[in-house]
Design an enzyme around this catalytic site. Structure first.
Site, short mmCIF file in Angstrom:
data_model
loop_
_atom_site.label_atom_id
_atom_site.label_comp_id
_atom_site.label_asym_id
_atom_site.label_seq_id
_atom_site.Cartn_x
_atom_site.Cartn_y
_atom_site.Cartn_z
CE LYS A 1 -2.81 -2.61 3.19
NZ LYS A 1 -3.16 -2.72 4.61
N GLY A 2 2.18 1.07 0.15
CA GLY A 2 3.08 2.20 0.36
C GLY A 2 3.20 3.16 -0.81
CG ASP B 1 6.83 2.63 0.71
OD1 ASP B 1 7.55 1.78 0.15
OD2 ASP B 1 6.14 2.35 1.71
CG ASP C 1 15.12 -0.79 4.52
OD1 ASP C 1 16.30 -0.46 4.66
OD2 ASP C 1 14.44 -1.26 5.45
CE LYS D 1 14.84 3.53 6.49
NZ LYS D 1 14.12 2.59 7.37
CG PHE E 1 10.44 2.72 11.26
CD1 PHE E 1 10.57 1.58 10.48
CD2 PHE E 1 9.17 3.22 11.50
CE1 PHE E 1 9.46 0.95 9.95
CE2 PHE E 1 8.05 2.60 10.98
CZ PHE E 1 8.19 1.47 10.21
CB VAL E 2 10.77 7.68 7.85
CG1 VAL E 2 12.02 8.44 8.29
CG2 VAL E 2 11.07 6.79 6.65
CG ASP F 1 2.71 0.68 7.54
OD1 ASP F 1 3.58 0.50 6.67
OD2 ASP F 1 2.32 -0.23 8.31
NE ARG G 1 -0.46 1.69 4.97
CZ ARG G 1 0.58 0.93 4.65
NH1 ARG G 1 1.57 1.43 3.94
NH2 ARG G 1 0.64 -0.33 5.04
P1 IMP Z 1 12.68 -3.83 1.24
O1 IMP Z 1 13.45 -2.81 0.44
O2 IMP Z 1 12.39 -5.09 0.54
O3 IMP Z 1 13.29 -4.02 2.62
O4 IMP Z 1 11.24 -3.34 1.53
C1 IMP Z 1 10.89 -2.05 1.61
C2 IMP Z 1 9.54 -2.02 2.29
O5 IMP Z 1 9.73 -2.09 3.72
C3 IMP Z 1 8.89 -0.72 1.99
O6 IMP Z 1 8.06 -0.81 0.86
C4 IMP Z 1 8.16 -0.43 3.28
O7 IMP Z 1 6.89 -1.04 3.24
C5 IMP Z 1 8.98 -1.10 4.36
N1 IMP Z 1 9.88 -0.14 5.02
C6 IMP Z 1 11.22 -0.08 4.94
N2 IMP Z 1 11.72 0.95 5.68
C7 IMP Z 1 10.64 1.55 6.24
C8 IMP Z 1 10.48 2.70 7.11
O8 IMP Z 1 11.43 3.40 7.54
N3 IMP Z 1 9.20 3.00 7.46
C9 IMP Z 1 8.12 2.29 7.05
N4 IMP Z 1 8.23 1.21 6.22
C10 IMP Z 1 9.47 0.85 5.83
MG MG Z 2 5.84 -1.27 1.04
#
Ligand code: IMP
Ligand code: MG
Length: 178
Positions: free
Chosen positions: A42-43, A98, A101, A129, A150-151, A157, A163
């Site tokens: 949903k991000g 969104d 990470d 990030k 964490f943001v 969310d 959100r």
């Molecule tokens: P990754 O890059 O596979 O770890 O996934 C990224 C997802 O983790 C994003 O789409 C967010 O849903 C969640 N996420 C990562 N960092 C944050 C944060 O700081 N705040 C909120 N959600 C986060």
């Molecule tokens: Mg996400």
């Protein structure tokens, strides 16, 4: 809700600047093509909706809801909770999310779309990030860099809340112990 915010990381005004800049870049890069924007739920909301208003191209959009889990190798696997309605074969795709990470989710999505015959796949994220990265993946369009904290807000969310904040911020410590 506003009382839970410790500091603003990316202001409303900064987000507006990011949308204008990314909209121009994408419009320029995709001249003569009709990209398919794929938002990751949903991000991706409200980023995707607001970004599209800054894109001067014929384009279409669709959404996916995926969750990643670590596999044996670092890139992980992806579970599809809600799939696309569109056939991606031969399409120029821009995946919108969104935040980048660990990169597990986006790298799994890119592999999936390529396996389904997408012509090109580019990534557009509001936030990057870099310190969190596990998978070897970078985004083509990035709104802003954030440190490894964490943001929440503007799609991001904490336990499904925040959100709807119109900016990106950091929560007060006491919120996590509630
Ligand atoms: P990754 O890059 O596979 O770890 O996934 C990224 C997802 O983790 C994003 O789409 C967010 O849903 C969640 N996420 C990562 N960092 C944050 C944060 O700081 N705040 C909120 N959600 C986060
Ligand atoms: Mg996400």
């Amino acid at each position: 809700m506003m009382n839970d915010i410790k500091k603003v990381s990316v202001s409303k005004e900064k987000i507006e600047e990011i949308l204008t800049r990314l909209g121009k870049e994408i419009t320029k890069d995709y001249q003569g093509r009709e990209p398919l924007f794929i938002g990751l739920l949903k991000g991706c909301n409200p980023f995707m909706v607001d970004l599209l208003k800054h894109i001067d191209l014929y384009c279409s959009l669709d959404y996916m809801d995926v969750s990643s889990y670590a596999g044996i190798k670092s890139t992980g696997n992806v579970r599809i909770n809600h799939d696309l309605n569109t056939n991606v074969e031969g399409k120029d795709i821009i995946v919108v999310d969104d935040i980048l990470d660990t990169g597990r989710t986006l790298s799994a999505v890119v592999s999936l779309l390529k396996a389904r015959g997408a012509k090109t796949v580019k990534l557009c994220v509001l936030l990057n990030k870099p310190e969190g990265r596990v998978a070897a993946i970078e985004a083509d369009y990035v709104g802003d860099l954030v440190p490894n904290e964490f943001v929440v807000g503007y799609g991001l969310d904490y336990n499904e809340k925040y959100r709807n904040l119109p900016f990106i911020g950091v929560l007060k410590e006491e919120v996590y112990s509630k």
